[in-house]
Design a protein around this motif. Structure first.
Motif, PDB file in Angstrom:
ATOM      1  N   ASP A  10       0.840  -1.199   0.000  1.00  0.00           N
ATOM      2  CA  ASP A  10       0.000   0.000   0.000  1.00  0.00           C
ATOM      3  C   ASP A  10       0.876   1.251   0.000  1.00  0.00           C
ATOM      4  O   ASP A  10       1.975   1.259   0.527  1.00  0.00           O
ATOM      5  CB  ASP A  10      -0.893   0.048   1.250  1.00  0.00           C
ATOM      6  N   TYR A  73      -3.591   5.701   4.710  1.00  0.00           N
ATOM      7  CA  TYR A  73      -3.629   5.146   3.363  1.00  0.00           C
ATOM      8  C   TYR A  73      -3.869   6.268   2.344  1.00  0.00           C
ATOM      9  O   TYR A  73      -4.672   7.169   2.595  1.00  0.00           O
ATOM     10  CB  TYR A  73      -4.752   4.104   3.279  1.00  0.00           C
ATOM     11  N   HIS A  75      -5.327   7.250  -1.254  1.00  0.00           N
ATOM     12  CA  HIS A  75      -6.233   6.792  -2.311  1.00  0.00           C
ATOM     13  C   HIS A  75      -6.471   7.945  -3.269  1.00  0.00           C
ATOM     14  O   HIS A  75      -6.982   8.991  -2.869  1.00  0.00           O
ATOM     15  CB  HIS A  75      -7.546   6.314  -1.692  1.00  0.00           C
ATOM     16  N   ALA A  95     -12.172   2.932   0.922  1.00  0.00           N
ATOM     17  CA  ALA A  95     -11.746   4.241   1.346  1.00  0.00           C
ATOM     18  C   ALA A  95     -12.961   4.990   1.881  1.00  0.00           C
ATOM     19  O   ALA A  95     -13.955   5.137   1.186  1.00  0.00           O
ATOM     20  CB  ALA A  95     -11.132   5.002   0.165  1.00  0.00           C
ATOM     21  N   ILE A 102     -11.082  -0.753  -2.220  1.00  0.00           N
ATOM     22  CA  ILE A 102      -9.647  -0.762  -2.459  1.00  0.00           C
ATOM     23  C   ILE A 102      -9.198  -2.079  -3.076  1.00  0.00           C
ATOM     24  O   ILE A 102      -8.507  -2.115  -4.075  1.00  0.00           O
ATOM     25  CB  ILE A 102      -8.869  -0.492  -1.151  1.00  0.00           C
TER      26      ILE A 102
END
Length: 103
Positions: A10, A73, A75, A95, A102
């Motif tokens: 990630d 994270y 996105h 998300a 995801i």
């Protein structure tokens, strides 16, 4: 911390500490300690003796562990929280800012 919402591979952004606002790819996750290794973040120097693998020894720069609570994270270029939901009979991450699945 037994379960983490961030996995190996990630892209994450650091939200606290010395390396705040840096982004990198997750190299490894330690779920027992709740820590991550992120590329180019929390670089530490390590002094090594000469060995068969490293003939010269010397000072090596490598990533140190960072707590999972200090990263978010990324996105679509923005940092977002991650949640879990059921997609049919499969549990997936999504998300929270956009609602997109995801994986």
């Amino acid at each position: 911390m037994s379960m983490t919402k961030i996995k190996k591979g990630d892209t994450v952004r650091v939200i606290a500490g010395r390396d705040k606002d840096k982004e990198g790819k997750v190299i490894s996750v330690n779920t027992k300690k709740g820590t991550l290794l992120v590329e180019g973040v929390n670089m530490v120097t390590k002094h090594t003796k000469p060995s068969m693998t490293n003939q010269n020894g010397g000072i090596i720069h490598q990533e140190g562990p960072i707590d999972a609570s200090n990263v978010m994270y990324v996105h679509k270029g923005t940092a977002t929280r991650v949640g879990f939901k059921m997609d049919g009979d499969k549990k997936v991450r999504y998300a929270k800012s956009t609602g997109d699945v995801i994986d």
